[in-house]
Design a protein around this motif. Structure first.
Motif, PDB file in Angstrom:
ATOM      1  N   TRP A  51      14.769   1.852 120.885  1.00 52.10           N
ATOM      2  CA  TRP A  51      14.459   3.118 121.626  1.00 52.10           C
ATOM      3  C   TRP A  51      15.276   4.121 120.688  1.00 52.10           C
ATOM      4  N   ASP A  52      14.647   5.168 120.025  1.00 48.78           N
ATOM      5  CA  ASP A  52      15.449   6.421 119.447  1.00 48.78           C
ATOM      6  C   ASP A  52      15.925   7.647 120.298  1.00 48.78           C
ATOM      7  N   ARG A  53      16.930   7.717 120.443  1.00 49.83           N
ATOM      8  CA  ARG A  53      17.243   8.858 121.465  1.00 49.83           C
ATOM      9  C   ARG A  53      17.151  10.049 121.019  1.00 49.83           C
ATOM     10  N   SER A  54      16.807  10.290 119.767  1.00 55.91           N
ATOM     11  CA  SER A  54      16.633  11.598 119.183  1.00 55.91           C
ATOM     12  C   SER A  54      15.311  11.600 118.296  1.00 55.91           C
ATOM     13  N   PRO A  55      14.452  11.479 118.983  1.00 53.90           N
ATOM     14  CA  PRO A  55      12.887  11.671 118.151  1.00 53.90           C
ATOM     15  C   PRO A  55      12.824  12.869 117.546  1.00 53.90           C
ATOM     16  N   ASP A  56      11.985  13.031 116.502  1.00 54.34           N
ATOM     17  CA  ASP A  56      11.872  14.037 115.460  1.00 54.34           C
ATOM     18  C   ASP A  56      10.450  14.967 115.856  1.00 54.34           C
ATOM     19  N   SER A  57       9.892  14.417 116.905  1.00 50.60           N
ATOM     20  CA  SER A  57       8.726  15.038 117.337  1.00 50.60           C
ATOM     21  C   SER A  57       8.075  14.774 118.431  1.00 50.60           C
ATOM     22  N   ARG A 106       7.775  23.875 116.187  1.00 48.40           N
ATOM     23  CA  ARG A 106       7.115  23.363 114.836  1.00 48.40           C
ATOM     24  C   ARG A 106       6.380  22.144 115.096  1.00 48.40           C
ATOM     25  N   ARG A 107       7.138  21.052 115.908  1.00 49.57           N
ATOM     26  CA  ARG A 107       6.916  19.482 116.264  1.00 49.57           C
ATOM     27  C   ARG A 107       6.655  19.314 117.552  1.00 49.57           C
ATOM     28  N   SER A 108       6.210  20.166 118.541  1.00 51.76           N
ATOM     29  CA  SER A 108       5.921  19.570 119.852  1.00 51.76           C
ATOM     30  C   SER A 108       4.497  20.424 120.109  1.00 51.76           C
ATOM     31  N   TRP A 109       3.861  19.524 121.080  1.00 47.43           N
ATOM     32  CA  TRP A 109       2.217  19.984 121.287  1.00 47.43           C
ATOM     33  C   TRP A 109       2.101  19.537 122.482  1.00 47.43           C
ATOM     34  N   PRO A 133       3.192  11.763 117.089  1.00 45.24           N
ATOM     35  CA  PRO A 133       4.639  12.183 117.549  1.00 45.24           C
ATOM     36  C   PRO A 133       5.105  11.095 117.742  1.00 45.24           C
ATOM     37  N   GLU A 134       6.439  11.338 117.584  1.00 42.21           N
ATOM     38  CA  GLU A 134       7.639  10.124 117.709  1.00 42.21           C
ATOM     39  C   GLU A 134       7.883   9.682 119.125  1.00 42.21           C
ATOM     40  N   LYS A 176       4.508   2.524 117.108  1.00 47.14           N
ATOM     41  CA  LYS A 176       5.952   2.623 117.463  1.00 47.14           C
ATOM     42  C   LYS A 176       6.498   3.934 118.107  1.00 47.14           C
ATOM     43  N   THR A 177       5.333   4.790 118.749  1.00 49.45           N
ATOM     44  CA  THR A 177       5.592   5.834 119.258  1.00 49.45           C
ATOM     45  C   THR A 177       6.465   5.581 120.661  1.00 49.45           C
TER      46      THR A 177
END
Length: 299
Positions: A51-57, A106-109, A133-134, A176-177
């Motif tokens: 689990w990545d606690r700081s996704p980039d998108s 820019r990176r959320s939808w 998205p991540e 992997k999302t």
């Protein structure tokens, strides 16, 4: 003897170097670090969590709550006030908290649709995966319980099948999302809070969630049974969300945090006393951020 000893030490050094190199790759899940679902280029000197606690998108799917309906204008979507992807500073959405103001723009939808039910989720996910998205956020299920009658509520088996279909589509495209799943809100508490406002009850008569909110002042046995059936169905939906999510190591359910939140009238839209206000949207963003950034998933 000395030459033989030197050759032996040289061979041992080569073997040791090879072992250390191999251990370094395994610790990071591969030379790029991407094998464990983490961003490429991270150091591989130690194991990294799944689990990545700081996704980039991130992308959001769901219903009117995620669209911010009635949060800033009457009978209108207010995506800028969405708990998930909104830009409203008063809400401080999950996207802004994770990505910053510029990153969120820019990176959320937002692919949520007002009025959507769980059966609509697979189609929304199909749209969302095109952005790769991540993190994907899911909030759906209230409309499955909010029907013209309790008989018209979505069967639990159908609800499960649609949610599993959505997850399967996501995994087929993006293995992997990460997924954050919010529980369905407590509709009975919403009735209990909103019925104290005469204006709210008048608006409910227009047909807002009649299975729970119809005849808001009725306290006879039939009305109590009706509301209890709706509440039991919401709880069953949340059990489905928890169970399906638990099978996926890159999915986090909120542990019923949204359902359990003790919201009051301040968190309800002043136009329909059903959807979250900007204050309510902010509380949803807090719950989501807490779940996404926690070191361990909610038990």
């Amino acid at each position: 003897m000395r030459k033989r000893s030197d050759r032996t030490r040289a061979c041992l050094a080569v073997v040791a170097a090879a072992v250390l190199t191999a251990a370094g790759c395994d610790a990071g899940g591969g030379a790029s670090g991407a094998g464990d679902g983490t961003k490429a280029g991270r150091p591989s000197s130690r194991p990294v969590p799944v689990w990545d606690r700081s996704p980039d998108s991130m992308a959001a799917v769901g219903d009117s709550i995620t669209r911010g309906f009635d949060a800033c204008a009457v009978l209108s979507d207010c995506p800028e006030s969405s708990w998930a992807t909104g830009s409203d500073a008063a809400v401080d959405s999950l996207a802004v908290r994770l990505l910053g103001v510029t990153g969120a723009a820019r990176r959320s939808w937002n692919y949520a649709v007002t009025g959507a039910r769980m059966s609509d989720l697979p189609g929304q996910v199909t749209e969302a995966v095109r952005r790769r998205p991540e993190l994907l956020t899911v909030m759906a299920g209230a409309n499955d319980a909010c029907r013209v009658s309790t008989a018209a509520m979505t069967p639990v088996a159908d609800f499960r099948a649609s949610f599993q279909d959505a997850m399967d589509r996501l995994r087929a495209a993006l293995p992997k999302t990460q997924v954050y799943v919010a529980s369905v809100p407590n509709l009975k508490r919403l009735w209990s809070e909103g019925r104290t406002n005469p204006l709210g009850k008048q608006v409910w008569r227009l047909g807002i969630c009649p299975s729970m909110l119809g005849d808001a002042d009725a306290l006879d046995a039939a009305a109590v049974r009706r509301r209890d059936r709706v509440q039991a169905r919401v709880e069953a939906y949340n059990a489905v969300l928890r169970d399906v999510c638990a099978k996926d190591r890159r999915c986090r359910f909120d542990g019923n945090a949204v359902f359990d939140f003790r919201f009051g009238t301040e968190q309800l839209s002043q136009w329909d006393w059903f959807h979250p206000s900007r204050n309510g949207q902010a509380r949803l963003a807090e719950i989501a951020y807490r779940t996404v950034t926690a070191r361990e998933p909610v038990a």
